[in-house]
Scaffold this active site. Sequence first.
Site, PDB file in Angstrom:
ATOM      1  N   GLN A 153       5.245 -19.419  -1.305  1.00 29.85           N
ATOM      2  CA  GLN A 153       6.343 -19.072  -1.952  1.00 29.85           C
ATOM      3  C   GLN A 153       7.232 -18.017  -1.704  1.00 29.85           C
ATOM      4  O   GLN A 153       8.107 -17.539  -2.724  1.00 29.85           O
ATOM      5  CB  GLN A 153       5.551 -18.864  -3.342  1.00 29.85           C
ATOM      6  CG  GLN A 153       4.791 -20.184  -3.781  1.00 29.85           C
ATOM      7  CD  GLN A 153       3.650 -19.934  -4.825  1.00 29.85           C
ATOM      8  OE1 GLN A 153       3.603 -19.940  -6.117  1.00 29.85           O
ATOM      9  NE2 GLN A 153       2.486 -19.357  -4.014  1.00 29.85           N
TER      10      GLN A 153
ATOM     11  N   MET B 183       1.214 -18.619  -7.262  1.00 32.68           N
ATOM     12  CA  MET B 183       0.958 -17.279  -7.545  1.00 32.68           C
ATOM     13  C   MET B 183       1.589 -16.940  -8.803  1.00 32.68           C
ATOM     14  O   MET B 183       1.770 -17.668  -9.620  1.00 32.68           O
ATOM     15  CB  MET B 183       1.795 -16.616  -6.244  1.00 32.68           C
ATOM     16  CG  MET B 183       1.220 -16.518  -4.653  1.00 32.68           C
ATOM     17  SD  MET B 183       1.855 -15.342  -3.933  1.00 32.68           S
ATOM     18  CE  MET B 183       0.466 -15.091  -2.863  1.00 32.68           C
TER      19      MET B 183
ATOM     20  N   LYS C   5       0.984  -1.142   0.147  1.00 33.06           N
ATOM     21  CA  LYS C   5       0.012  -0.021  -0.038  1.00 33.06           C
ATOM     22  C   LYS C   5       0.853   1.144   0.010  1.00 33.06           C
ATOM     23  O   LYS C   5       1.994   1.169  -0.254  1.00 33.06           O
ATOM     24  CB  LYS C   5      -0.801   0.081   1.204  1.00 33.06           C
ATOM     25  CG  LYS C   5      -1.725  -1.259   1.269  1.00 33.06           C
ATOM     26  CD  LYS C   5      -2.693  -1.160   2.465  1.00 33.06           C
ATOM     27  CE  LYS C   5      -1.960  -2.111   3.862  1.00 33.06           C
ATOM     28  NZ  LYS C   5      -1.780  -3.570   3.407  1.00 33.06           N
TER      29      LYS C   5
ATOM     30  N   ARG D 153      -5.390 -40.135  -7.226  1.00 34.31           N
ATOM     31  CA  ARG D 153      -6.219 -38.738  -7.154  1.00 34.31           C
ATOM     32  C   ARG D 153      -5.853 -37.778  -8.262  1.00 34.31           C
ATOM     33  O   ARG D 153      -4.578 -37.892  -8.805  1.00 34.31           O
ATOM     34  CB  ARG D 153      -5.985 -38.076  -6.040  1.00 34.31           C
ATOM     35  CG  ARG D 153      -6.779 -38.559  -4.742  1.00 34.31           C
ATOM     36  CD  ARG D 153      -6.504 -38.374  -3.325  1.00 34.31           C
ATOM     37  NE  ARG D 153      -7.475 -38.560  -2.392  1.00 34.31           N
ATOM     38  CZ  ARG D 153      -7.441 -38.637  -1.149  1.00 34.31           C
ATOM     39  NH1 ARG D 153      -6.384 -37.802  -0.528  1.00 34.31           N
ATOM     40  NH2 ARG D 153      -8.253 -38.853  -0.179  1.00 34.31           N
TER      41      ARG D 153
ATOM     42  N   HIS E  50       1.550 -17.724   0.034  1.00 33.38           N
ATOM     43  CA  HIS E  50       2.695 -16.774   0.634  1.00 33.38           C
ATOM     44  C   HIS E  50       3.828 -17.784   1.042  1.00 33.38           C
ATOM     45  O   HIS E  50       4.923 -17.176   1.265  1.00 33.38           O
ATOM     46  CB  HIS E  50       2.266 -15.974   1.672  1.00 33.38           C
ATOM     47  CG  HIS E  50       1.272 -14.689   1.080  1.00 33.38           C
ATOM     48  ND1 HIS E  50      -0.037 -15.152   1.089  1.00 33.38           N
ATOM     49  CD2 HIS E  50       1.464 -13.721   0.719  1.00 33.38           C
ATOM     50  CE1 HIS E  50      -0.676 -14.206   0.429  1.00 33.38           C
ATOM     51  NE2 HIS E  50       0.236 -13.056   0.353  1.00 33.38           N
TER      52      HIS E  50
ATOM     53  N   THR F  78       6.192  -0.352  -7.512  1.00 28.98           N
ATOM     54  CA  THR F  78       7.111   0.469  -6.468  1.00 28.98           C
ATOM     55  C   THR F  78       8.206   1.091  -7.737  1.00 28.98           C
ATOM     56  O   THR F  78       8.560   2.308  -7.355  1.00 28.98           O
ATOM     57  CB  THR F  78       8.113  -0.632  -5.847  1.00 28.98           C
ATOM     58  OG1 THR F  78       7.098  -1.262  -4.956  1.00 28.98           O
ATOM     59  CG2 THR F  78       9.022   0.381  -4.775  1.00 28.98           C
TER      60      THR F  78
ATOM     61  N   ASP G  61       7.070 -12.902  -9.348  1.00 33.51           N
ATOM     62  CA  ASP G  61       6.141 -13.138 -10.496  1.00 33.51           C
ATOM     63  C   ASP G  61       6.998 -13.109 -11.856  1.00 33.51           C
ATOM     64  O   ASP G  61       6.652 -13.627 -12.711  1.00 33.51           O
ATOM     65  CB  ASP G  61       5.196 -12.182 -10.756  1.00 33.51           C
ATOM     66  CG  ASP G  61       4.180 -12.064  -9.598  1.00 33.51           C
ATOM     67  OD1 ASP G  61       4.270 -12.922  -8.716  1.00 33.51           O
ATOM     68  OD2 ASP G  61       3.381 -10.902  -9.173  1.00 33.51           O
TER      69      ASP G  61
HETATM   70  O1  F6P Z   1       3.194  -9.778  -6.987  1.00 33.67           O
HETATM   71  C1  F6P Z   1       3.716 -10.678  -5.887  1.00 33.67           C
HETATM   72  C2  F6P Z   1       2.343 -11.409  -5.397  1.00 33.67           C
HETATM   73  O2  F6P Z   1       2.765 -12.613  -4.507  1.00 33.67           O
HETATM   74  C3  F6P Z   1       1.619 -12.146  -6.518  1.00 33.67           C
HETATM   75  O3  F6P Z   1       2.255 -13.357  -6.854  1.00 33.67           O
HETATM   76  C4  F6P Z   1       0.202 -12.406  -5.646  1.00 33.67           C
HETATM   77  O4  F6P Z   1      -0.847 -12.489  -6.512  1.00 33.67           O
HETATM   78  C5  F6P Z   1       0.309 -11.228  -4.715  1.00 33.67           C
HETATM   79  O5  F6P Z   1       1.663 -10.745  -4.625  1.00 33.67           O
HETATM   80  C6  F6P Z   1      -0.347 -11.311  -3.510  1.00 33.67           C
HETATM   81  O6  F6P Z   1      -0.058 -10.250  -2.659  1.00 33.67           O
HETATM   82  P1  F6P Z   1      -0.587 -10.024  -1.260  1.00 33.67           P
HETATM   83  O7  F6P Z   1       0.741 -10.120  -0.504  1.00 33.67           O
HETATM   84  O8  F6P Z   1      -1.187  -8.559  -1.166  1.00 33.67           O
HETATM   85  O9  F6P Z   1      -1.437 -11.112  -0.924  1.00 33.67           O
END
Ligand code: F6P
Length: 367
Positions: A290, A184, A76, A177, A288, A120, A142
């Site tokens: 990742q 992400m 933010k 399965r 997260h 940023t 990403d």
């Molecule tokens: O841009 C990095 C990232 O991890 C994206 O892969 C994902 O969509 C987003 O940020 C998640 O953001 P937040 O931390 O706000 O959940």
Amino acid sequence: MPLKRVGILTGGGDCSGLNAVIRAVTRTAIIQYKAKVIGLENGFDGLVFGRTMGLTTRNTRDILTLGGTILGTTNKGNPFAYREFNDQGEIVVRDLSDQAMKTFRDLELDCLFVVGGEGTLELAHKFQLMGMPVVGIPKTIDNDLFGTDYTFGFQTAVQVACDAMDRLQTTGRSHDRVMILEVMGRYAGWIALEAGLAGGAHIILIPEIPYNLDYVVTKIQHRIRGGSPFSIIMVAEGACEQGGQRISQGTADNRLQGVEQLGGIGFHLAAQIRERIPLEVRTTVLGHIQRGGSPTSFDRVLGTRLGVAAVDAAARGEFGTMVALKTPDIILVPLGELAGLCRTVPVDHQLLRAAEATGVNLGRGAM
Ligand code: F6P
């Protein structure tokens, strides 16, 4: 002008390798240029509100292997349109960029290193246009930034997703399965594609190729007929069905940021497959995980090289630029060339060819 005092901030979502950059910038500025290094806390918030921490070779000495960022970050806090809740719980938007410029001057900084993704770095460019000397350092899991072959954080995220795939392979095979792994990547399918390839996924679905459910189902049925009644599907959070819509959680958690939070395609796809195939389907959302943990050696080295190159660029007065990997070199790219661009997977990319040539279904053909 010799560098005397430099600032550094990390903005946007965190990723592994940020601390390697902070360490490299700090050590290079001090060892090579005898400069003082000031860390701004929590992205541009630190610049707006003057929240700082001094960085030294001592307090950065054990952070090379550490995930996250010791400076904190936020996705933010855009100083040009700062969103806050007022007493009535409504969002008010203010331009605090002059306040940020004032902090920069008060701190007597010669330049600011801005470590971040596309959003940023766009802010960094705006400050450069206002007269603040900046050098950008690209990061994101990403890998969707133009101008650089790779961003640090990406390889670590791919490794985490690949490890998860390996684990899903064994449990999927044991239970016959369909196992779905949602990863992400926002609007780019790089993580899904590389980790899917590395983890031996049978189906990989990415945002750049809206999938046709019939092809996905046919692939699973084909595997059942061939004596392998289990399938592993890698799906990117931004993927969607042909003619369908991207699935998101809305902006509930992100009202101050104002962007949609992607996620949910893995469960949606599971429901779709269950309706068509009499197999159990399970979904894992990696989320997260990742973004955390110790960076791979590749990301540590890339972060270190970028940090060093950024300080060297600043010492030469090459501001308004971003350091970037153009294999095998680190080069400088003008920040103005990057604004608002997102590097997605070209639909004729060689990685896609490698996938399809080895029998991976991408939801765009019978295979
Ligand atoms: O841009 C990095 C990232 O991890 C994206 O892969 C994902 O969509 C987003 O940020 C998640 O953001 P937040 O931390 O706000 O959940």
